[in-house]
Design a protein around this motif. Sequence first.
Motif, PDB file in Angstrom:
ATOM      1  N   ASP A 286      -5.574   1.354 -11.094  1.00 10.24           N
ATOM      2  CA  ASP A 286      -5.090   0.224 -10.284  1.00 10.24           C
ATOM      3  C   ASP A 286      -5.238   1.003  -8.668  1.00 10.24           C
ATOM      4  OD1 ASP A 286      -3.297  -1.698  -9.121  1.00 10.24           O
ATOM      5  OD2 ASP A 286      -1.684  -0.319  -8.989  1.00 10.24           O
ATOM      6  N   PHE A 287      -5.947   0.317  -7.939  1.00  6.86           N
ATOM      7  CA  PHE A 287      -6.359   0.637  -6.562  1.00  6.86           C
ATOM      8  C   PHE A 287      -5.321  -0.087  -5.626  1.00  6.86           C
ATOM      9  CE2 PHE A 287     -10.401   0.710  -8.804  1.00  6.86           C
ATOM     10  CZ  PHE A 287     -10.599   1.970  -8.531  1.00  6.86           C
ATOM     11  N   TRP A 288      -4.628   0.660  -4.689  1.00  8.96           N
ATOM     12  CA  TRP A 288      -3.694   0.188  -4.032  1.00  8.96           C
ATOM     13  C   TRP A 288      -3.131   1.108  -2.848  1.00  8.96           C
ATOM     14  CZ3 TRP A 288       1.726   2.301  -3.533  1.00  8.96           C
ATOM     15  CH2 TRP A 288       1.840   3.612  -3.931  1.00  8.96           C
ATOM     16  N   ALA A 289      -2.258   0.683  -1.947  1.00  9.17           N
ATOM     17  CA  ALA A 289      -1.844   1.945  -0.985  1.00  9.17           C
ATOM     18  C   ALA A 289      -0.489   1.240  -0.335  1.00  9.17           C
ATOM     19  CB  ALA A 289      -2.931   1.333   0.248  1.00  9.17           C
ATOM     20  N   SER A 290       0.282   2.411   0.237  1.00  5.70           N
ATOM     21  CA  SER A 290       1.715   2.148   0.535  1.00  5.70           C
ATOM     22  C   SER A 290       1.564   1.239   1.896  1.00  5.70           C
ATOM     23  CB  SER A 290       2.386   3.439   1.074  1.00  5.70           C
ATOM     24  OG  SER A 290       1.558   3.970   2.335  1.00  5.70           O
ATOM     25  N   TRP A 291       0.757   0.866   2.583  1.00 10.18           N
ATOM     26  CA  TRP A 291       0.594   0.143   3.793  1.00 10.18           C
ATOM     27  C   TRP A 291       0.230  -1.413   3.290  1.00 10.18           C
ATOM     28  CZ3 TRP A 291      -4.232  -1.879   3.539  1.00 10.18           C
ATOM     29  CH2 TRP A 291      -4.991  -0.957   3.043  1.00 10.18           C
TER      30      TRP A 291
END
Length: 392
Positions: A286-291
Amino acid sequence: MMKQLLIGLGIVITLLSCGAKDTGTAKTSVHGRISGSKAKMVYLEEVPLGSMNPQVVDSAKLDKDGSFTLHSQAAEATLLNLRLDQFSFPILSLVNDTSEVDVTVRMNDQQPDFASDYDVKGSPASQRMKDYIVKVTGYLQDIYRDAVTFDSLRKQPGTDSLQAVATGRKKQTGIKLREYAFATVQEANNPALSVFALTYYLSAAGNQAYELEPVSDEELDKTIADLVKRYPAHKALAALKKSMDDANAQKPASLVGRPAPEFTLPDVNGKPVSLNSFRGKYLLVDFWASWCGPCRRENPNVVKAFQQFKDKNFTILGVSLDETKEAWMKAIVQDQLKWTQVSDLKHWESSVVGLYGIQGIPYNVLLDPDGKVIAENLTGSSLERKLSEVLK
């Protein structure tokens, strides 16, 4: 991605236009009256599909009784937006399928920049669009009520059967909404209305809270291609298809059926974690980011999938495109992401971006126990369905 292109067109649903032979008029006059507003000016906008920038084509000072007349010279079928004073969003949209349109608008007492209701006369396509919005809104309200009911019931012991009823009813409403939306796309006799109905559904489906059935790239391709065949002289629709074709040509080849590219990245404690270390399990990378707002809104679905399937030879590897460890760690805690997380904290310069051809997040790939990609870009209910299929 093609879907992201159309969703982008539908983020503000009224900011759309398209044209076709015999479905528009060279000149449209909009006569109306607006009540319950302190606005001084009303503006008529056309929105070229190519630029997606609303263009003011006429304006008028509202009379004491709120009446006005505006004119459009659009050469093709298009959506015409009515906007008041300095407000950013239109109060309503119309289709220029006739030379004379009459509207009566009643503004919301509590939210004066929004219309609480309006009547339209003289434009069948505009009336059909209003009917569509009202019905879809009704479906979405039903879905929301069932979601609230489910959330309330699951906090109470012994309510499993009632929870199942609420969930089932919500799912059936979503199916009816989707069928209605695509029936409108196919049956509408105006290309502007067809594209409007399509993007309206795409925007609603992009809200994970509704858990609507997503539209695949293949289905989207076919829908637009069918519209182009129906309206071969429709210049804006042809331009939209070309934009989608260009985006499709630039899209990296699918990873499905191929071994997942290997990588090693540090976890939250700085310990190297390799993709190969998960061999033997079904793995969602799962590729994600906090922003990333869409990522954060999708995380509850990922958490739900993890809780449902973690005991069936399944796990998740989170790969963040964050820049700062503090923000990354805070998001992990807030979103309750209780699986392995890795990141080199290099944002879009991360090595995995080029390795997986990532053009946007959230993005994911599902691997079988041998490390082969068996699905990609699973979101919302499609993630749960795919996992239910492979983890029997």
